[in-house]
Design a protein around this motif. Structure first.
Motif, PDB file in Angstrom:
ATOM      1  N   ALA A  27      36.830 -34.096 -13.180  1.00  0.00           N
ATOM      2  CA  ALA A  27      35.714 -33.192 -12.912  1.00  0.00           C
ATOM      3  C   ALA A  27      34.722 -33.193 -14.072  1.00  0.00           C
ATOM      4  O   ALA A  27      33.501 -33.245 -13.884  1.00  0.00           O
ATOM      5  N   ALA A  28      35.262 -33.155 -15.296  1.00  0.00           N
ATOM      6  CA  ALA A  28      34.396 -33.159 -16.479  1.00  0.00           C
ATOM      7  C   ALA A  28      33.609 -34.468 -16.570  1.00  0.00           C
ATOM      8  O   ALA A  28      32.419 -34.479 -16.893  1.00  0.00           O
ATOM      9  N   LEU A  29      34.277 -35.576 -16.246  1.00  0.00           N
ATOM     10  CA  LEU A  29      33.616 -36.871 -16.270  1.00  0.00           C
ATOM     11  C   LEU A  29      32.512 -36.944 -15.227  1.00  0.00           C
ATOM     12  O   LEU A  29      31.420 -37.464 -15.472  1.00  0.00           O
ATOM     13  N   PHE A  30      32.774 -36.392 -14.038  1.00  0.00           N
ATOM     14  CA  PHE A  30      31.789 -36.372 -12.959  1.00  0.00           C
ATOM     15  C   PHE A  30      30.549 -35.573 -13.364  1.00  0.00           C
ATOM     16  O   PHE A  30      29.411 -36.000 -13.174  1.00  0.00           O
ATOM     17  N   VAL A  31      30.777 -34.394 -13.925  1.00  0.00           N
ATOM     18  CA  VAL A  31      29.663 -33.537 -14.352  1.00  0.00           C
ATOM     19  C   VAL A  31      28.855 -34.208 -15.463  1.00  0.00           C
ATOM     20  O   VAL A  31      27.627 -34.197 -15.466  1.00  0.00           O
ATOM     21  N   ALA A  32      29.547 -34.830 -16.416  1.00  0.00           N
ATOM     22  CA  ALA A  32      28.864 -35.490 -17.529  1.00  0.00           C
ATOM     23  C   ALA A  32      28.006 -36.653 -17.032  1.00  0.00           C
ATOM     24  O   ALA A  32      26.879 -36.856 -17.480  1.00  0.00           O
ATOM     25  N   THR A  33      28.547 -37.422 -16.071  1.00  0.00           N
ATOM     26  CA  THR A  33      27.793 -38.543 -15.514  1.00  0.00           C
ATOM     27  C   THR A  33      26.549 -38.055 -14.777  1.00  0.00           C
ATOM     28  O   THR A  33      25.453 -38.617 -14.919  1.00  0.00           O
ATOM     29  N   GLY A  34      26.718 -36.994 -13.972  1.00  0.00           N
ATOM     30  CA  GLY A  34      25.575 -36.443 -13.245  1.00  0.00           C
ATOM     31  C   GLY A  34      24.491 -35.936 -14.176  1.00  0.00           C
ATOM     32  O   GLY A  34      23.297 -36.178 -13.965  1.00  0.00           O
ATOM     33  N   ALA A  35      24.907 -35.243 -15.227  1.00  0.00           N
ATOM     34  CA  ALA A  35      23.933 -34.731 -16.199  1.00  0.00           C
ATOM     35  C   ALA A  35      23.225 -35.878 -16.905  1.00  0.00           C
ATOM     36  O   ALA A  35      22.008 -35.837 -17.131  1.00  0.00           O
ATOM     37  N   PHE A  46      20.662 -37.332 -14.588  1.00  0.00           N
ATOM     38  CA  PHE A  46      19.520 -36.427 -14.450  1.00  0.00           C
ATOM     39  C   PHE A  46      18.555 -36.569 -15.616  1.00  0.00           C
ATOM     40  O   PHE A  46      17.331 -36.722 -15.434  1.00  0.00           O
ATOM     41  N   TYR A  47      19.067 -36.531 -16.842  1.00  0.00           N
ATOM     42  CA  TYR A  47      18.208 -36.633 -18.022  1.00  0.00           C
ATOM     43  C   TYR A  47      17.597 -38.023 -18.161  1.00  0.00           C
ATOM     44  O   TYR A  47      16.472 -38.176 -18.637  1.00  0.00           O
ATOM     45  N   TYR A  48      18.329 -39.042 -17.717  1.00  0.00           N
ATOM     46  CA  TYR A  48      17.797 -40.411 -17.794  1.00  0.00           C
ATOM     47  C   TYR A  48      16.577 -40.559 -16.892  1.00  0.00           C
ATOM     48  O   TYR A  48      15.533 -41.064 -17.321  1.00  0.00           O
ATOM     49  N   PHE A  49      16.698 -40.111 -15.636  1.00  0.00           N
ATOM     50  CA  PHE A  49      15.585 -40.251 -14.702  1.00  0.00           C
ATOM     51  C   PHE A  49      14.412 -39.354 -15.094  1.00  0.00           C
ATOM     52  O   PHE A  49      13.250 -39.716 -14.892  1.00  0.00           O
ATOM     53  N   ARG A  50      14.714 -38.188 -15.660  1.00  0.00           N
ATOM     54  CA  ARG A  50      13.623 -37.329 -16.128  1.00  0.00           C
ATOM     55  C   ARG A  50      12.881 -37.984 -17.283  1.00  0.00           C
ATOM     56  O   ARG A  50      11.652 -37.929 -17.367  1.00  0.00           O
ATOM     57  N   TYR A  51      13.644 -38.652 -18.153  1.00  0.00           N
ATOM     58  CA  TYR A  51      13.048 -39.363 -19.281  1.00  0.00           C
ATOM     59  C   TYR A  51      12.175 -40.515 -18.793  1.00  0.00           C
ATOM     60  O   TYR A  51      11.049 -40.713 -19.277  1.00  0.00           O
ATOM     61  N   GLU A  52      12.666 -41.281 -17.816  1.00  0.00           N
ATOM     62  CA  GLU A  52      11.900 -42.399 -17.275  1.00  0.00           C
ATOM     63  C   GLU A  52      10.633 -41.910 -16.586  1.00  0.00           C
ATOM     64  O   GLU A  52       9.567 -42.533 -16.694  1.00  0.00           O
TER      65      GLU A  52
END
Length: 270
Positions: free
Chosen positions: A62-70, A73-79
């Motif tokens: 679950a922690a890995l899933f949340v970390a990947t999603g976050a 999210f920040y990667y696409f916002r940065y792009e």
């Protein structure tokens, strides 16, 4: 030999043709059997039993899933931010890179009406400087403007305003301009004025012309001048200068591109 031993050794014999016993050629394992005497083992074949497994959504997963999603999210916002910044730089570059062409003026049309730089606003303008006694170049350039207008108006309607400004005010009176323009596209607006006004207008548009201030209105002379068709956007800003070598098709394609860019920047075509 005991009955149990006979059974045991018979189980080790190779399979013979015709017998109804399947040959076991896989890996042999040992296991206890009820018929086997205590302490004795016999060999048999077959794949080992495998317990079926079921995936479990553990706290770690679950922690890995949340970390990947976050992270995504920040990667696409940065792009996205990078694209916006790049777009802004392009807009600033287009603005900074433009030549300072154009400025205030007030002249008179071939219909004897006042016309100023404010009348250029809200239209895509083709501005050309020439004179009515020009033997070949000016007629060719005005014909080119007419051809470009005919093509563009099929797709955009009347977003365009063609303007012909005289650099020979001594001979190009209002009546002369009106007669001359009858041979060209009907929407071309002819502009003329006194020498000082024409000179200041030419200076604003960086146009060279050789007409002397004391030219004889009845004189037979030629005027040397810059040969460019200026494209001005609906805000009155200079966009491009098309020389003699520019074909009508090239001008049309460039104008379409500029209209598209202008619409992206402002949300409107004019």
């Amino acid at each position: 030999m005991s009955k149990l031993s006979s059974t045991y050794f018979r189980s080790l014999r190779p399979c013979l043709p015709g017998r109804g016993i399947q040959c076991q050629r896989q890996s042999i394992c040992l296991r206890h059997n009820k018929t086997t005497a205590p302490g004795r083992r016999y060999f048999t074949s077959g794949a080992p039993d495998r317990a079926s497994t079921v995936g479990v959504f553990t706290p770690k997963a679950a922690a890995l899933f949340v970390a990947t999603g976050a992270g995504l999210f920040y990667y696409f916002r940065y792009e996205k931010q990078k694209l916006l910044e790049q777009r802004q730089k392009e807009l600033e570059s287009r603005s900074v890179g433009r030549a300072h062409v154009g400025g205030p003026f007030t002249l008179t049309t071939h219909e004897n009406r006042p016309f100023s730089d404010k009348d250029l606003l809200g239209k895509w303008n083709f501005v050309y400087f020439g004179f009515t006694n020009c033997p070949d170049i000016c007629p060719a350039e005005l014909d080119k403007i007419g051809s470009v207008l005919t093509s563009l108006e099929k797709d955009y309607g009347t977003l365009f305003q063609p303007v012909f400004i005289s650099v020979d005010p001594a001979r190009d009176s209002i009546s002369q301009m009106k007669t001359y323009l009858m041979d060209f596209h009907p929407r071309i607006i002819g502009l003329t004025g006194d020498y000082a006004t024409v000179k200041s207008t030419c200076k604003a548009y960086r146009v060279y012309f050789s007409t002397p201030p004391d030219a004889d209105p009845k004189g037979d002379y030629l005027v040397d001048h810059s040969i460019y068709v200026y494209l001005m956007d609906p805000n009155g800003q200079f966009v491009e200068a098309f020389g003699q070598s520019s074909t009508p098709d090239e001008v049309v394609e460039r104008v379409k591109k500029e209209i598209s860019e202008f619409e992206k920047e402002t949300g409107r075509k004019v």
